[in-house]
Structure formats: C-alpha cells, structure tokens
Enzyme design. Sequence first.
Site, PDB file in Angstrom:
ATOM      1  N   THR A  18       0.838  -1.199   0.000  1.00 38.46           N
ATOM      2  CA  THR A  18       0.000   0.000   0.000  1.00 38.46           C
ATOM      3  C   THR A  18       0.872   1.248   0.000  1.00 38.46           C
ATOM      4  OG1 THR A  18      -1.497  -1.251   1.442  1.00 38.46           O
ATOM      5  CG2 THR A  18      -1.987   1.063   1.165  1.00 38.46           C
ATOM      6  N   ARG A  22       7.969  -2.397   2.588  1.00 42.19           N
ATOM      7  CA  ARG A  22       8.060  -2.343   4.049  1.00 42.19           C
ATOM      8  C   ARG A  22       8.381  -3.738   4.577  1.00 42.19           C
ATOM      9  NH1 ARG A  22       3.228   0.828   6.948  1.00 42.19           N
ATOM     10  NH2 ARG A  22       3.773   2.397   5.403  1.00 42.19           N
ATOM     11  N   SER A 113       6.433   4.188   8.140  1.00 41.81           N
ATOM     12  CA  SER A 113       5.299   4.948   8.659  1.00 41.81           C
ATOM     13  C   SER A 113       5.076   4.740  10.148  1.00 41.81           C
ATOM     14  CB  SER A 113       4.051   4.605   7.850  1.00 41.81           C
ATOM     15  OG  SER A 113       2.988   5.446   8.202  1.00 41.81           O
ATOM     16  N   HIS A 114       3.949   4.155  10.498  1.00 44.91           N
ATOM     17  CA  HIS A 114       3.564   4.017  11.900  1.00 44.91           C
ATOM     18  C   HIS A 114       4.014   2.681  12.487  1.00 44.91           C
ATOM     19  CE1 HIS A 114       0.767   2.561   8.985  1.00 44.91           C
ATOM     20  NE2 HIS A 114       0.446   1.612   9.831  1.00 44.91           N
ATOM     21  N   LYS A 126      10.024   4.238   0.243  1.00 44.90           N
ATOM     22  CA  LYS A 126       8.936   4.660  -0.639  1.00 44.90           C
ATOM     23  C   LYS A 126       9.543   5.501  -1.750  1.00 44.90           C
ATOM     24  CE  LYS A 126       6.561   6.799   2.773  1.00 44.90           C
ATOM     25  NZ  LYS A 126       5.417   7.482   3.420  1.00 44.90           N
ATOM     26  N   ASP A 278       2.298  10.487  13.245  1.00 49.84           N
ATOM     27  CA  ASP A 278       2.932   9.166  13.233  1.00 49.84           C
ATOM     28  C   ASP A 278       4.421   9.232  12.891  1.00 49.84           C
ATOM     29  OD1 ASP A 278       2.743   9.783  10.549  1.00 49.84           O
ATOM     30  OD2 ASP A 278       2.485   7.681   9.961  1.00 49.84           O
ATOM     31  N   ASP A 280       6.337   9.014  10.241  1.00 53.57           N
ATOM     32  CA  ASP A 280       6.839   9.879   9.164  1.00 53.57           C
ATOM     33  C   ASP A 280       6.017  11.150   8.987  1.00 53.57           C
ATOM     34  OD1 ASP A 280       4.693   8.342   8.285  1.00 53.57           O
ATOM     35  OD2 ASP A 280       5.328   8.426   6.190  1.00 53.57           O
ATOM     36  N   ASP A 282       2.777  11.803   8.366  1.00 52.32           N
ATOM     37  CA  ASP A 282       1.648  12.019   7.452  1.00 52.32           C
ATOM     38  C   ASP A 282       0.292  11.733   8.101  1.00 52.32           C
ATOM     39  OD1 ASP A 282       2.017   9.301   7.474  1.00 52.32           O
ATOM     40  OD2 ASP A 282       2.170   9.061   5.296  1.00 52.32           O
ATOM     41  N   ARG A 283       0.287  11.050   9.244  1.00 46.89           N
ATOM     42  CA  ARG A 283      -0.996  10.783   9.910  1.00 46.89           C
ATOM     43  C   ARG A 283      -1.250  11.794  11.025  1.00 46.89           C
ATOM     44  NH1 ARG A 283      -2.116   4.348  10.546  1.00 46.89           N
ATOM     45  NH2 ARG A 283      -1.807   3.881   8.365  1.00 46.89           N
ATOM     46  N   THR A 345      -8.180   2.136  -0.936  1.00 40.54           N
ATOM     47  CA  THR A 345      -7.302   2.500   0.175  1.00 40.54           C
ATOM     48  C   THR A 345      -5.894   2.809  -0.333  1.00 40.54           C
ATOM     49  OG1 THR A 345      -8.549   1.145   1.687  1.00 40.54           O
ATOM     50  CG2 THR A 345      -6.269   1.584   2.283  1.00 40.54           C
ATOM     51  N   GLU A 364      -8.535   9.602   4.599  1.00 42.89           N
ATOM     52  CA  GLU A 364      -8.786   8.186   4.860  1.00 42.89           C
ATOM     53  C   GLU A 364      -9.133   8.009   6.330  1.00 42.89           C
ATOM     54  OE1 GLU A 364      -6.404   5.204   2.471  1.00 42.89           O
ATOM     55  OE2 GLU A 364      -4.848   6.592   3.115  1.00 42.89           O
ATOM     56  N   GLU A 365      -9.856   6.937   6.599  1.00 43.39           N
ATOM     57  CA  GLU A 365     -10.233   6.643   7.983  1.00 43.39           C
ATOM     58  C   GLU A 365      -9.017   6.343   8.855  1.00 43.39           C
ATOM     59  OE1 GLU A 365      -9.531   3.366   9.082  1.00 43.39           O
ATOM     60  OE2 GLU A 365      -8.803   2.996   7.040  1.00 43.39           O
ATOM     61  N   SER A 366      -7.908   5.985   8.208  1.00 39.73           N
ATOM     62  CA  SER A 366      -6.708   5.568   8.939  1.00 39.73           C
ATOM     63  C   SER A 366      -5.872   6.774   9.381  1.00 39.73           C
ATOM     64  CB  SER A 366      -5.884   4.648   8.051  1.00 39.73           C
ATOM     65  OG  SER A 366      -5.644   5.264   6.801  1.00 39.73           O
ATOM     66  N   LYS A 377      -0.634  12.657   2.403  1.00 41.40           N
ATOM     67  CA  LYS A 377      -1.419  13.119   3.529  1.00 41.40           C
ATOM     68  C   LYS A 377      -0.472  13.881   4.464  1.00 41.40           C
ATOM     69  CE  LYS A 377      -1.147   8.488   5.410  1.00 41.40           C
ATOM     70  NZ  LYS A 377      -1.664   7.218   4.889  1.00 41.40           N
ATOM     71  N   ARG A 497      -8.887  -6.276   8.299  1.00 40.02           N
ATOM     72  CA  ARG A 497      -9.530  -5.058   8.779  1.00 40.02           C
ATOM     73  C   ARG A 497     -11.031  -5.157   8.515  1.00 40.02           C
ATOM     74  NH1 ARG A 497      -4.997  -2.322   9.886  1.00 40.02           N
ATOM     75  NH2 ARG A 497      -3.416  -1.879   8.318  1.00 40.02           N
TER      76      ARG A 497
END
Length: 544
Positions: A18, A22, A113-114, A126, A278, A280, A282-283, A345, A364-366, A377, A497
């Site tokens: 995604t 990773r 990321s997280h 990435k 998070d 990096d 972005d969240r 997603t 996004e919901e995440s 993001k 999920r």
Amino acid sequence: MSIQVVLTQPFTDQKPGTSGLRKPVRVFQQPNYLENFIQSIFDSQEGIGGKTLVLGGDGRYYNRQAIQTILKMAAANGIGRVLVGCGGLLSTPATSCIIRENKAYGGIILSASHNPGGPDGDFGVKFNISNGGPAPEKVTEAIYARSREIQRYQILQAADVNIDRIGSFKLGTMDVEVMDPVASYLKLMESLFDFDRIKDLLTSGNFSMCMDSMHAVTGPYAKRIFEETLGAQPGTVINGEPLEDFGGGHPDPNLVYAKALVEKMFADEAPDFGAASDGDGDRNMILGRKFFVTPSDSLAILTANAHLVPGYKDGLKGVARSMPTSSAVDRVAQKLGIDCYETPTGWKFFGNLLDADKVTLCGEESFGTGSNHIREKDGLWAILFWLNIIAVRRQSVEEIVKAHWQEYGRNFYSRHDYEEVDPTRAAELVEYVRSQFSSLPGRQFGKYTVALADDFCYTDPVDGSVSKNQGLRIVFTDGSRIVFRLSGTGTKGATIRVYLESYEPDANKHHLDTQLALKHLIAIAEEIAQIKKFTGMDAPTVIT
Ligand code: G1P
Ligand code: ZN
C-alpha cells in the site's frame, strides 16, 4: 572515487505494498537487499540521469546507514543532485513539498510509517514521483519487475558523507545539498493558514494544546511551528525528540498507541486541544478535552469549515475519501454542491484527482487527511487546519463536532483489526465472504437489509486505469456498511480489517458510545465472515 559494479541476485519479495516496500529491519540488513531495491528504482525510471532527487527519512533505526548507501548509489547512477534532509530527516509531507518546490524528478522516503522501529522493528522505502506523490501502481510494478531480474548494482566507493551539517558538496560528480528539513514546509503552511490568528489563540492565555510527536519525525517540525513560530508554551510538544526506536513506542497516532497524549487529554486538567502524528508525519489524530474526533468526521468537518481558512476560502473543487472511510464527508459535499470521489485505500489513488484539479481535500479513515497543497497526507497540516478553525470559531473541539452532527447527522464508525493472522486462514475468510455475494442482497439481519455485496473495483476517472479487489463491501439499504479488507502494509502474517459504519440522523442518539451503537453491525460482520472461526481470536487486536 570509483564506481563499483556489484554482482547480485534478485530477491523475490520486493513488491511494494500500500505504501512502499516495508519489511523488518533484519530483512533490509541482508547483504544487497536495500541496494537491489534502490537499483531497481533507478533502472526502471527512464530519464532519471542528471535529475534531482529528494532524500530523507523518519529517523528510525537504519535510516542513517541507508541514506549513505543511497547517496553513493545515486552518485554512481548518474543522478544530478540530491537534496537530503539534515540528519537524514524529512517527514513524508515535507518530502512531497520539497519535490514540488524544486521540480525534482522524485524522492526516496525511508520510513515504515507508523510501524515500530529499532533493530527488531520495521524499515521501509517509498518512491515518490515528480508530482510529490507516491508512485502509482504502474511505476511500482515496473520497480518490482526489475527487482525480479536484477543482476548488478552500482555504487560509488567513497567515505561516508556528513549529513548533519547544512551545506552543499560534491559526491563524485553529483551535487549533494544537505538542507533544513523544516524551512520549506513551514513556508508552505504559512501560505495556507492564518498564522496571526492561530498565534492570538495560542497566546491568549485561555487556550492550551498538547502535541505528541511520538519520538518520531515531526518533533523538530512541531517545535518550530507551534512553539517557536506560533507562540505555544514551551513543552506543548511532547515526545519531540526523534529516536531510532521511537522510545520503544508504536508511532501510530490512535487512542491505543498515543498513550501519553490520551492520558493528558482524558485527565481532569486536560488541555483544550490535543494532537499526535505518526512515524513519518503524514498521519494525525485530533482530540478535544476528553473527546476523540474520528478521522472520517475530521475530514467532513475540515470540508464544512474550509471557507474559514485562507488557503481554501475560495471554495473546494471536490473531495475524495478512500472506500472504507465513512461517508460523513459525502453529506457535506452534497450540501456544498461539489463532487465526492470514492477511491481504493492508499494515498496513491488521490494523486490523479488532485493533479487534474478534481478535488481539493481528501482523506482516509486511517488517520490521514490532506489537500492539493502537496501529494501526501499531512499530519501537521490537519492539526493547523483544526487550530485555524478553532481560532475563528472560538469553540471547543467537542462543540464543533457536535454542531456538525446536529447539522448532518452522525456516522458512527469504527475499524476492528485482527493482526498476525495466518495468511491462509485470512485468505479463506475473504473467499468465504465472497462466496456469499450472490445470496446476500435482499437478506435481512434485524433492522438491516443487504442492498449490495461486492468486491470494490475502481476505475480512475483521469487515466482510466482499473484497480480490482480493493475490499469486500456489504452495503445495507440505509447506507450502513461493513467492509472487509486485508492490510497491504503489515509485515507479520495477515491483518484483517473490518470497517463498520452506521448512519444516525437522530440527534438524541448522537451521544451513544460508538461500539454500542455499532453492536448489531459487529454481530452481522461475525455472522457473515465467521471471524472467530477463521482467526481463532475472540476479539480484535486493535479497535480504532
Ligand atoms: C494502511 C491504511 C491506509 C493507509 C496506509 C498507509 O494501509 O489502512 O489507509 O493509506 O496504511 O498509511 P493497509 O495496511 O490497510 O493496507
Ligand atoms: Zn505515515
């Protein structure tokens, strides 16, 4: 300094998910593993020679070593110039911003990321393209294809370079510019938000905030923006020192992992506003005093209030949300008379819509929200957006959210994750649900009747590309939904999920607890997917 050509053999597992490649750090530490992937990027990008690349990471374990390797490989592969964040640090949104500002060919972001970091944690790579956004599938497919054939890579034989001092130098024939990771990003934020007004709020003496950087990359950004520029009290930013293992924490801004912040915000003397980001950057998570804002609601509220923010006051072209994200924003879009797009997603699907100027905000919901200011993001952007709204409305987070529900109704929403499931069993669960697609429509479960059951398939309205199998949707006649999806970012086993959404127009029921409000849907999800049987688990491992 000479270029060394190293013979290598392909790894079979370098397929980006995604959000990039990773893997556990130990996988990346295998001889040639990182090098193969980086060379596959260079080999699959036509015309990259002589161009500018942006390079940085979230500061996790292996970041600094990887930066050295990539710089030497870039020099050996004829890259013209690399802009690298000082200390090897660049948040994902800042990388996107710097790529765009410098009209770079693209960028390489080192982050998982997280996901937790440290020698036993995860690492990731990435690749972003010239619009500043994640490489689309055709690019990641080409990188993957190359990684299956690779026979050699090129690296400059040179001593490590100093990435801890701002300045320019040559590495072979390549220019390296070690840059302040924050400056460009701060300038962009100043162009979008009313910094004077936010500063008035933060220095008024009757508003306090707490920003949890979770020992990840946003620490230096948050201190500079909130404390040094906007006048927030010193100490507003907590866990602000980037650490290689994130202080042993899990840098995911949600109610489970952002413990320090959640404790503060749910205590009696809680600050007025709380936020976290998070690994990096972005969240984001937004909290009021003893109050949690779901990311889906946050997107809807930013959309409804965008006219209050200078960068968006002239109106929005449209909005987009990922399919599993609640449809709260759809209702706002409808009222504003703008288009609302539903994408699979992953942020990469927003890129074309943003480039074509079809949407201005997306989310996004995440815990991801963003806009056309970059192509990722952006956690701190979302936090500044909220602060700008509060600075204008002078209401609490809770008041703003409740007024929103009052006007649009409430979309109760939750995601249940089942982590580290045996991949075979997870695939069986998906097949089991799929096998009911023809019998489900029309079936009644208590007050819910199934209207549609399908595998979400997306046709990009800009380039016509088709992405199949993007999640199983069970949609009910009242718009409530259950979605099942397998994670594309996990590194241990499979993560299932389950996304649950139920719309409640009646304001007298808006105070209900989310899990209680969703209890019938939760039971239906179990009935349709037999989650307990397939996973062997009694309950989800994470609920957000
Ligand atoms: C997860 C989130 C997704 C997000 C991605 C990268 O992916 O669900 O919304 O874009 O992380 O941050 P998943 O593990 O579900 O594939
Ligand atoms: Zn992230």
